[in-house]
Design a protein around this motif. Structure first.
Motif, PDB file in Angstrom:
ATOM      1  N   ASN A 164      40.198   7.413  65.419  1.00 18.45           N
ATOM      2  CA  ASN A 164      41.820   7.873  65.247  1.00 18.45           C
ATOM      3  C   ASN A 164      41.806   8.681  64.102  1.00 18.45           C
ATOM      4  OD1 ASN A 164      40.939   6.101  62.788  1.00 18.45           O
ATOM      5  ND2 ASN A 164      42.252   4.539  63.524  1.00 18.45           N
ATOM      6  N   ASN A 165      42.907   9.557  64.013  1.00 23.62           N
ATOM      7  CA  ASN A 165      43.093  10.293  63.100  1.00 23.62           C
ATOM      8  C   ASN A 165      42.273  11.441  63.138  1.00 23.62           C
ATOM      9  OD1 ASN A 165      45.269   8.502  61.920  1.00 23.62           O
ATOM     10  ND2 ASN A 165      43.517   7.371  61.098  1.00 23.62           N
ATOM     11  N   GLY A 166      41.989  11.987  63.923  1.00 27.40           N
ATOM     12  CA  GLY A 166      40.784  13.047  64.247  1.00 27.40           C
ATOM     13  C   GLY A 166      39.591  12.769  63.968  1.00 27.40           C
ATOM     14  N   VAL A 167      39.145  11.379  63.864  1.00 24.05           N
ATOM     15  CA  VAL A 167      37.490  11.252  63.529  1.00 24.05           C
ATOM     16  C   VAL A 167      36.988  10.743  64.847  1.00 24.05           C
ATOM     17  CG1 VAL A 167      36.198   9.366  62.247  1.00 24.05           C
ATOM     18  CG2 VAL A 167      38.329  10.223  61.227  1.00 24.05           C
ATOM     19  N   TRP A 168      35.998  11.087  65.092  1.00 18.91           N
ATOM     20  CA  TRP A 168      34.937  11.003  66.202  1.00 18.91           C
ATOM     21  C   TRP A 168      33.825  10.062  65.768  1.00 18.91           C
ATOM     22  CZ3 TRP A 168      36.476  12.047  71.390  1.00 18.91           C
ATOM     23  CH2 TRP A 168      37.534  12.654  71.744  1.00 18.91           C
ATOM     24  N   LEU A 169      33.298   9.489  66.719  1.00 20.40           N
ATOM     25  CA  LEU A 169      32.069   8.489  66.548  1.00 20.40           C
ATOM     26  C   LEU A 169      31.023   8.990  67.603  1.00 20.40           C
ATOM     27  CD1 LEU A 169      33.880   5.134  65.602  1.00 20.40           C
ATOM     28  CD2 LEU A 169      32.937   6.961  64.031  1.00 20.40           C
ATOM     29  N   ALA A 170      29.743   8.905  67.339  1.00 16.99           N
ATOM     30  CA  ALA A 170      28.874   8.847  68.219  1.00 16.99           C
ATOM     31  C   ALA A 170      27.568   7.973  67.937  1.00 16.99           C
ATOM     32  CB  ALA A 170      28.200  10.203  68.345  1.00 16.99           C
ATOM     33  N   ASP A 171      26.651   7.626  68.693  1.00 14.27           N
ATOM     34  CA  ASP A 171      25.627   6.739  68.273  1.00 14.27           C
ATOM     35  C   ASP A 171      24.580   7.608  67.717  1.00 14.27           C
ATOM     36  OD1 ASP A 171      26.743   4.235  69.673  1.00 14.27           O
ATOM     37  OD2 ASP A 171      26.285   5.429  71.424  1.00 14.27           O
ATOM     38  N   PHE A 172      24.507   8.893  68.089  1.00 15.54           N
ATOM     39  CA  PHE A 172      23.377   9.795  67.699  1.00 15.54           C
ATOM     40  C   PHE A 172      23.542  11.109  68.413  1.00 15.54           C
ATOM     41  CE2 PHE A 172      19.179  12.023  68.759  1.00 15.54           C
ATOM     42  CZ  PHE A 172      18.848  12.198  67.365  1.00 15.54           C
ATOM     43  N   VAL A 173      23.369  12.332  67.399  1.00 14.14           N
ATOM     44  CA  VAL A 173      23.758  13.383  67.830  1.00 14.14           C
ATOM     45  C   VAL A 173      22.274  14.209  67.648  1.00 14.14           C
ATOM     46  CG1 VAL A 173      24.902  15.739  67.845  1.00 14.14           C
ATOM     47  CG2 VAL A 173      26.134  13.512  67.312  1.00 14.14           C
ATOM     48  N   PRO A 174      21.540  14.612  68.947  1.00 15.54           N
ATOM     49  CA  PRO A 174      20.456  15.299  68.597  1.00 15.54           C
ATOM     50  C   PRO A 174      20.477  16.871  68.063  1.00 15.54           C
ATOM     51  CG  PRO A 174      20.690  14.216  70.967  1.00 15.54           C
ATOM     52  CD  PRO A 174      22.115  14.205  70.105  1.00 15.54           C
ATOM     53  N   ALA A 175      19.658  16.972  67.365  1.00 16.94           N
ATOM     54  CA  ALA A 175      19.519  18.375  66.773  1.00 16.94           C
ATOM     55  C   ALA A 175      19.774  19.631  67.488  1.00 16.94           C
ATOM     56  CB  ALA A 175      18.061  18.694  66.214  1.00 16.94           C
ATOM     57  N   ARG A 176      19.532  19.698  68.719  1.00 15.93           N
ATOM     58  CA  ARG A 176      19.697  20.807  69.687  1.00 15.93           C
ATOM     59  C   ARG A 176      21.361  20.967  69.781  1.00 15.93           C
ATOM     60  NH1 ARG A 176      17.728  16.991  72.737  1.00 15.93           N
ATOM     61  NH2 ARG A 176      18.817  15.960  74.405  1.00 15.93           N
ATOM     62  N   TYR A 177      22.109  20.310  69.502  1.00 14.31           N
ATOM     63  CA  TYR A 177      23.385  20.514  69.519  1.00 14.31           C
ATOM     64  C   TYR A 177      24.121  21.028  68.202  1.00 14.31           C
ATOM     65  CZ  TYR A 177      22.646  17.914  73.761  1.00 14.31           C
ATOM     66  OH  TYR A 177      21.992  17.597  75.022  1.00 14.31           O
ATOM     67  N   LEU A 178      23.336  21.033  67.117  1.00 17.60           N
ATOM     68  CA  LEU A 178      24.023  21.264  65.796  1.00 17.60           C
ATOM     69  C   LEU A 178      23.433  22.703  65.209  1.00 17.60           C
ATOM     70  CD1 LEU A 178      22.497  18.098  64.040  1.00 17.60           C
ATOM     71  CD2 LEU A 178      24.771  18.378  65.170  1.00 17.60           C
ATOM     72  N   THR A 179      24.442  23.399  64.852  1.00 18.58           N
ATOM     73  CA  THR A 179      24.466  24.809  63.886  1.00 18.58           C
ATOM     74  C   THR A 179      25.140  24.523  62.649  1.00 18.58           C
ATOM     75  OG1 THR A 179      26.292  25.557  65.165  1.00 18.58           O
ATOM     76  CG2 THR A 179      24.081  26.075  66.144  1.00 18.58           C
ATOM     77  N   LYS A 180      24.928  25.278  61.678  1.00 15.35           N
ATOM     78  CA  LYS A 180      25.735  25.224  60.470  1.00 15.35           C
ATOM     79  C   LYS A 180      27.023  26.013  61.015  1.00 15.35           C
ATOM     80  CE  LYS A 180      22.597  25.345  56.431  1.00 15.35           C
ATOM     81  NZ  LYS A 180      22.099  26.013  55.408  1.00 15.35           N
ATOM     82  N   PHE A 181      27.989  25.361  60.310  1.00 18.10           N
ATOM     83  CA  PHE A 181      29.243  25.975  60.345  1.00 18.10           C
ATOM     84  C   PHE A 181      29.662  27.153  59.523  1.00 18.10           C
ATOM     85  CE2 PHE A 181      33.992  25.642  59.490  1.00 18.10           C
ATOM     86  CZ  PHE A 181      34.442  25.684  60.764  1.00 18.10           C
ATOM     87  N   GLN A 182      30.357  28.056  60.185  1.00 16.60           N
ATOM     88  CA  GLN A 182      30.530  29.279  59.355  1.00 16.60           C
ATOM     89  C   GLN A 182      31.779  29.314  58.548  1.00 16.60           C
ATOM     90  OE1 GLN A 182      28.089  31.476  58.984  1.00 16.60           O
ATOM     91  NE2 GLN A 182      27.043  30.450  60.656  1.00 16.60           N
TER      92      GLN A 182
END
Length: 182
Positions: A164-182
């Motif tokens: 809720n309130n713009g919060v999302w959940l996941a069990d695990f997020v693999p590294a291949r989907y991650l980058t540093k936010f600019q």
């Protein structure tokens, strides 16, 4: 009316009760983590320091909490996330194309190589906006915000749940989907 220091202190105490030790205060949570707000007030009042706490004090904390940790519905209250006993179930949903995760510089490189793990929580916490990601990440040191490419992740069957309130959940997020936010 609570001052800001009292509000923060009461919020932490409410979090302890609702997220970690409800039974120590005579509170039984339902399967979605709710309890009657009067039961919470009675539990809080068991501590001498909070013997005069009122429902309006609780509502003040809920209304002013920048992380929107609590929810009140029809006289029942719950902590929105972070329960250490049990696991609240959320509906799987399709997230926006990008979600954010706030962390600190000391662990960013590890997360970028290993992925985002729940680390003692029930879920990984993600947000739609920079403000919430910043709140979550800056409390542990120099802030780093990571970006999750949710479109690719969903295509590869990573499941996301809307809390809720713009919060999302996941069990695990693999590294291949991650980058540093600019």
């Amino acid at each position: 009316m609570l001052n800001s220091k009292q509000e923060e202190s009461l919020s932490k105490f409410m979090s302890k009760i609702l997220r970690h030790t409800p039974e120590q205060f005579g509170i039984e949570l339902d399967h979605e983590g709710y309890c009657d707000i009067r039961d919470l007030i009675n539990g809080i009042k068991s501590e001498k320091r909070w013997s005069a706490v009122s429902e309006s004090d609780i509502k003040q904390v809920v209304d002013h909490c920048p992380k929107q940790r609590y929810e009140i519905v029809n006289g029942y209250i719950r902590a929105n996330y972070g329960h250490s006993s049990g696991r609240l179930e959320y509906k799987e949903a399709i997230p926006p194309s990008i979600l954010l995760h706030g962390t600190n510089a000391k662990v960013a490189a590890v997360i970028l190589s290993e992925g985002i793990k729940p680390m003692g929580r029930k879920y990984v916490h993600l947000s739609e906006g920079v403000e919430f990601a910043s709140l979550a990440g800056k409390r542990r040191g120099e802030l780093v915000i990571l970006q999750v490419d949710t479109q690719r992740a969903v295509q590869d069957n990573v499941k996301f749940y809307l809390a809720n309130n713009g919060v999302w959940l996941a069990d695990f997020v693999p590294a291949r989907y991650l980058t540093k936010f600019q």
